[in-house]
Design an enzyme around this catalytic site. Sequence first.
Site: not given
Ligand code: LLP
Length: 463
Positions: A278, A364, A391-392
């Site tokens: 995150g 988002y 188309c959006e």
């Molecule tokens: N660990 C777990 C258990 C997770 O659920 C996630 C992301 C990560 C690590 C990695 O998170 P990162 O460091 O990449 O932020 N699709 C969304 C984000 C959803 C992330 C879900 N889990 C986006 O495009 O921002």
Amino acid sequence: MSRSAHPAGPRHADVLTEGHYSAPAADLNVLDEKVWARTVTRDEDGALTVGGIAVARLAEEFGTPAYFLDESDFRARCRAWADAFGPDADVFYAGKAFLSRAVVRWLKEEGLNLDVCSGGELTTALDAGMPAERIAFHGNNKTVAEIERAVEAGVGRIVLDSFQEIVRVAHIAQRHGVRQRVQIRVTVGVEAHTHEFIATAHEDQKFGIALADGQAAEAVRRALSLDGLDLVGIHSHIGSQIFDMAGFEVSARRVVQLLAEVRDEHGIELPEIDLGGGLGIAYTSEDDPREPHEIAKALSDIVTRECEAAKLRTPRISVEPGRAIVGPTAFTLYEVGTIKPLEGLRTYVSVDGGMSDNIRTALYDAEYSVALVSRTSDAEPMLVRVVGKHCESGDIVVKDAFLPADLAPGDLIAVPATGAYCRSMASNYNHALRPPVVAVRDGEARVIVRRETEEDLLRLDVG
Ligand code: LLP
């Protein structure tokens, strides 16, 4: 922006709201190194180059839209994370951000571990030779078949996400005559996103087992009672695109508190704690992410302090950055197709991709930057919205940005920081062909995920 959709699609008024944008940069030709991959620069003709190759050549050879990934930047970021956390901690790259066999090989070579969350990701990891013990398997509803494969392969850990799964994994492990190393994912009561963290909105979601009401303690009790499981730690993941360490502080404190309760009740000190991923990156010049060594120090200080207070041995820490490793290493290259000035509003610049290669803006309200990259320009800045060909009306790639007013069809523009969650969330909407990912390094470019073809579409459509 409202996320609620009209039954017939998003209301235009919802999509076409006044945007958030700051004044244009003093010089639109300057590439802010915060948002671009490390080897990106402009050559003497003013064209953007990555890994020493100019975008015009890349566009000619690989077409547009396409993602270009700076391999040396990716590897450098892996090393920075591994060095920052040191030998007494583990860095798991979160494959959901972007995974391919080449990426797996880079991770393996640079000493990182890998977090996968589906059978498909597991297959990719194993196929590319990631040692199973360096893989962690996540997910809130792993199928029995997926668990079987993970156990058979001998993955280093399975992160248990529910009471049902505790029993399921235990049975499968027992059937295979092994004790599966597992962690329990808990929801700590903190959900952090970027600058704010909300201490109440957490439990109402599908992941993990709540610390509240003694549920996590009960999960530990059950896991410890089952022969097929070797419970090694507690896992927590608090959100995405986080810059503020305060959420991790609360999360670590609550996880350590659980470790202390486990010690008091069972007489054992669980040896691992995983604080999830995150960590935020810069999508625009306004974002200020921290360096891995600062993050590592902050997290390790928090855990050490909390453990000292609870009189616990400091457990081995692990983290799971996805976006922070791959996000900044890639940009998407588009060709400008049409340009529509809307008097008194803004200019719509349509490119040859869109929400099928970057859904994050629509999903988002994510913010991105954009630059004219096939040349420089001294023209005045114009306020633009970069949109796709779908188309959006919500098909927006960059909501508000400035590009030079002499922008013309045929120019190449690029959106930086698209390495994470763009190709991995790409779709075939409108039967779009998902773009390739091209790795660029030291003057060489090679396709690591090829562009889809119309034959690919027809092959899936069995008639
Ligand atoms: N660990 C777990 C258990 C997770 O659920 C996630 C992301 C990560 C690590 C990695 O998170 P990162 O460091 O990449 O932020 N699709 C969304 C984000 C959803 C992330 C879900 N889990 C986006 O495009 O921002």
